[in-house]
Motif scaffolding. Structure first.
Motif, mmCIF file in Angstrom:
data_model
loop_
_atom_site.group_PDB
_atom_site.id
_atom_site.type_symbol
_atom_site.label_atom_id
_atom_site.label_comp_id
_atom_site.label_asym_id
_atom_site.label_seq_id
_atom_site.Cartn_x
_atom_site.Cartn_y
_atom_site.Cartn_z
ATOM 1 N N LYS A 124 36.244 41.274 40.847
ATOM 2 C CA LYS A 124 35.670 42.141 39.817
ATOM 3 C C LYS A 124 34.270 41.652 39.492
ATOM 4 O O LYS A 124 34.062 40.466 39.217
ATOM 5 N N LYS A 125 33.324 42.563 39.507
ATOM 6 C CA LYS A 125 31.925 42.222 39.226
ATOM 7 C C LYS A 125 31.454 43.024 38.020
ATOM 8 O O LYS A 125 31.692 44.228 37.932
ATOM 9 N N ARG A 126 30.782 42.343 37.109
ATOM 10 C CA ARG A 126 30.237 43.019 35.935
ATOM 11 C C ARG A 126 28.954 42.320 35.498
ATOM 12 O O ARG A 126 28.677 41.186 35.921
ATOM 13 N N VAL A 127 28.205 42.995 34.662
ATOM 14 C CA VAL A 127 26.957 42.443 34.139
ATOM 15 C C VAL A 127 27.185 42.031 32.694
ATOM 16 O O VAL A 127 27.637 42.835 31.863
ATOM 17 N N LYS A 128 26.916 40.774 32.384
ATOM 18 C CA LYS A 128 27.068 40.257 31.032
ATOM 19 C C LYS A 128 25.830 39.450 30.676
ATOM 20 O O LYS A 128 25.468 38.513 31.381
ATOM 21 N N ASN A 129 25.180 39.854 29.575
ATOM 22 C CA ASN A 129 23.942 39.188 29.143
ATOM 23 C C ASN A 129 22.912 39.138 30.278
ATOM 24 O O ASN A 129 22.289 38.100 30.528
ATOM 25 N N GLU A 130 22.799 40.263 30.995
ATOM 26 C CA GLU A 130 21.844 40.432 32.088
ATOM 27 C C GLU A 130 22.137 39.495 33.266
ATOM 28 O O GLU A 130 21.265 39.260 34.097
ATOM 29 N N GLN A 131 23.348 38.947 33.320
ATOM 30 C CA GLN A 131 23.768 38.105 34.429
ATOM 31 C C GLN A 131 24.966 38.740 35.133
ATOM 32 O O GLN A 131 25.811 39.363 34.503
ATOM 33 N N ILE A 132 25.030 38.602 36.461
ATOM 34 C CA ILE A 132 26.156 39.128 37.218
ATOM 35 C C ILE A 132 27.299 38.115 37.166
ATOM 36 O O ILE A 132 27.128 36.951 37.542
ATOM 37 N N CYS A 133 28.450 38.558 36.681
ATOM 38 C CA CYS A 133 29.634 37.712 36.594
ATOM 39 C C CYS A 133 30.696 38.235 37.565
ATOM 40 O O CYS A 133 30.946 39.435 37.627
ATOM 41 N N VAL A 134 31.291 37.337 38.319
ATOM 42 C CA VAL A 134 32.314 37.705 39.292
ATOM 43 C C VAL A 134 33.579 36.905 39.011
ATOM 44 O O VAL A 134 33.519 35.700 38.764
ATOM 45 N N SER A 135 34.709 37.583 39.034
ATOM 46 C CA SER A 135 36.005 36.920 38.891
ATOM 47 C C SER A 135 36.940 37.434 39.977
ATOM 48 O O SER A 135 36.699 38.497 40.557
ATOM 49 N N TYR A 136 37.988 36.677 40.271
ATOM 50 C CA TYR A 136 38.917 37.105 41.320
ATOM 51 C C TYR A 136 40.346 37.043 40.809
ATOM 52 O O TYR A 136 40.675 36.298 39.879
ATOM 53 N N TYR A 137 41.198 37.863 41.428
ATOM 54 C CA TYR A 137 42.582 38.010 41.012
ATOM 55 C C TYR A 137 43.475 37.958 42.250
ATOM 56 O O TYR A 137 43.146 38.539 43.279
ATOM 57 N N ILE A 138 44.592 37.279 42.145
ATOM 58 C CA ILE A 138 45.538 37.139 43.252
ATOM 59 C C ILE A 138 46.874 37.732 42.828
ATOM 60 O O ILE A 138 47.355 37.469 41.718
ATOM 61 N N SER A 139 47.452 38.541 43.718
ATOM 62 C CA SER A 139 48.676 39.243 43.346
ATOM 63 C C SER A 139 49.639 39.353 44.519
ATOM 64 O O SER A 139 49.226 39.414 45.682
ATOM 65 N N THR A 140 50.934 39.405 44.183
ATOM 66 C CA THR A 140 51.969 39.639 45.190
ATOM 67 C C THR A 140 52.584 41.025 45.062
ATOM 68 O O THR A 140 53.366 41.429 45.905
ATOM 69 N N ILE A 141 52.256 41.745 43.994
ATOM 70 C CA ILE A 141 52.904 43.028 43.758
ATOM 71 C C ILE A 141 52.180 44.146 44.509
ATOM 72 O O ILE A 141 51.022 44.000 44.916
ATOM 73 N N LYS A 142 52.880 45.264 44.675
ATOM 74 C CA LYS A 142 52.342 46.398 45.410
ATOM 75 C C LYS A 142 52.018 47.534 44.441
ATOM 76 O O LYS A 142 52.895 48.053 43.758
ATOM 77 N N LEU A 143 50.761 47.898 44.408
ATOM 78 C CA LEU A 143 50.301 49.024 43.601
ATOM 79 C C LEU A 143 49.343 49.855 44.452
ATOM 80 O O LEU A 143 48.746 49.342 45.411
ATOM 81 N N PRO A 144 49.160 51.142 44.121
ATOM 82 C CA PRO A 144 48.457 52.037 45.046
ATOM 83 C C PRO A 144 46.949 51.849 45.166
ATOM 84 O O PRO A 144 46.352 52.321 46.137
ATOM 85 N N SER A 145 46.299 51.198 44.198
ATOM 86 C CA SER A 145 44.839 51.110 44.272
ATOM 87 C C SER A 145 44.330 49.895 43.508
ATOM 88 O O SER A 145 45.059 49.277 42.724
ATOM 89 N N LYS A 146 43.052 49.583 43.720
ATOM 90 C CA LYS A 146 42.422 48.474 42.997
ATOM 91 C C LYS A 146 42.391 48.756 41.499
ATOM 92 O O LYS A 146 42.572 47.857 40.682
#
Length: 227
Positions: free
Chosen positions: A88-110
């Motif tokens: 996930k990428k977002r802009v916070k205080n004019e800075q690009i912040c990136v975070s990541y998520y790990i999952s085992t479940i099945k869902l249809p979309s991001k």
């Protein structure tokens, strides 16, 4: 988690149907492998910002989702069970912040994955912050251990009483969106008088000029009748 397993009697078959949703504080690789080995499902935020930005360099396509951008990459880490990794990428205080998520479940979309993660319990935000602000916990401290312990127990009692009052009296009224801070500040501090007869509450009078007094009296009547 082991205490939860024991309390709920979660054998291996039951653990297959249990989903843990945690924030980055629990998202270490060690914890992820432990959950995988115990056969749990999970949707977990990773705890390494450096790793998130490194993995983001592999992304060729970011999909917009509200005010953030989402991407999925193949897992750069080998686990003993299949996992999906989202960025996930977002802009916070004019800075690009990136975070990541790990999952085992099945869902249809991001979008579904991020929505599923965002709908976790969030007690650290809703309950702890509301208690701290609504009950003024940060401004109340006792030097003696027993006094501080008593204060904590009283705060727990106040939390439960306010929660019960909100559920029984404020749902389906104009005050339903109120949380602890506004209930304490705007409702419970309305000037008034309580009248008792034979040890029981017989009458409530609130300052008529207060903008909330008329509607609150209706809520209080409903609350007392429910009890």
């Amino acid at each position: 988690m082991l205490a939860t397993e024991s309390s709920l009697e979660l054998d291996e078959k039951k653990r297959e149907r249990v989903v843990w949703r945690t924030d980055g504080g629990a998202g270490s690789e060690e914890n992820i492998r432990w959950l995988l080995n115990r056969n749990y499902q999970f949707m977990m935020k990773g705890n390494s910002n450096r790793r998130a930005h490194l993995w983001a360099q592999q992304v060729t396509r970011w999909d917009p989702c509200g005010d953030v951008f989402l991407a999925e990459i193949p897992s750069p880490i080998k686990f003993n069970r299949p996992v999906r990794i989202f960025l996930k990428k977002r802009v916070k205080n004019e800075q690009i912040c990136v975070s990541y998520y790990i999952s085992t479940i099945k869902l249809p979309s991001k979008r579904h994955f991020i929505s599923y993660y965002d709908n976790r319990g969030a007690a650290e935000i809703e309950q702890f912050r509301n208690d701290k602000m609504g009950l003024h916990l940060a401004s109340r401290r006792k030097t003696l251990f027993l006094a501080q312990k008593s204060l904590i127990l009283l705060a727990d009692l106040a939390h439960n009483l306010i929660g019960h009052f909100h559920q029984q009296a404020l749902v389906d009224t104009r005050f339903e969106p109120f949380r602890q801070k506004r209930i304490v500040r705007d409702l419970l501090q309305i000037p008034g008088f309580l009248s008792f007869q034979n040890g029981s509450l017989s009458r409530i009078d609130l300052l008529s000029s207060h903008p909330y007094s008329r509607d609150l009296l209706i809520c209080l009547k409903s609350y007392l009748e429910a009890d």
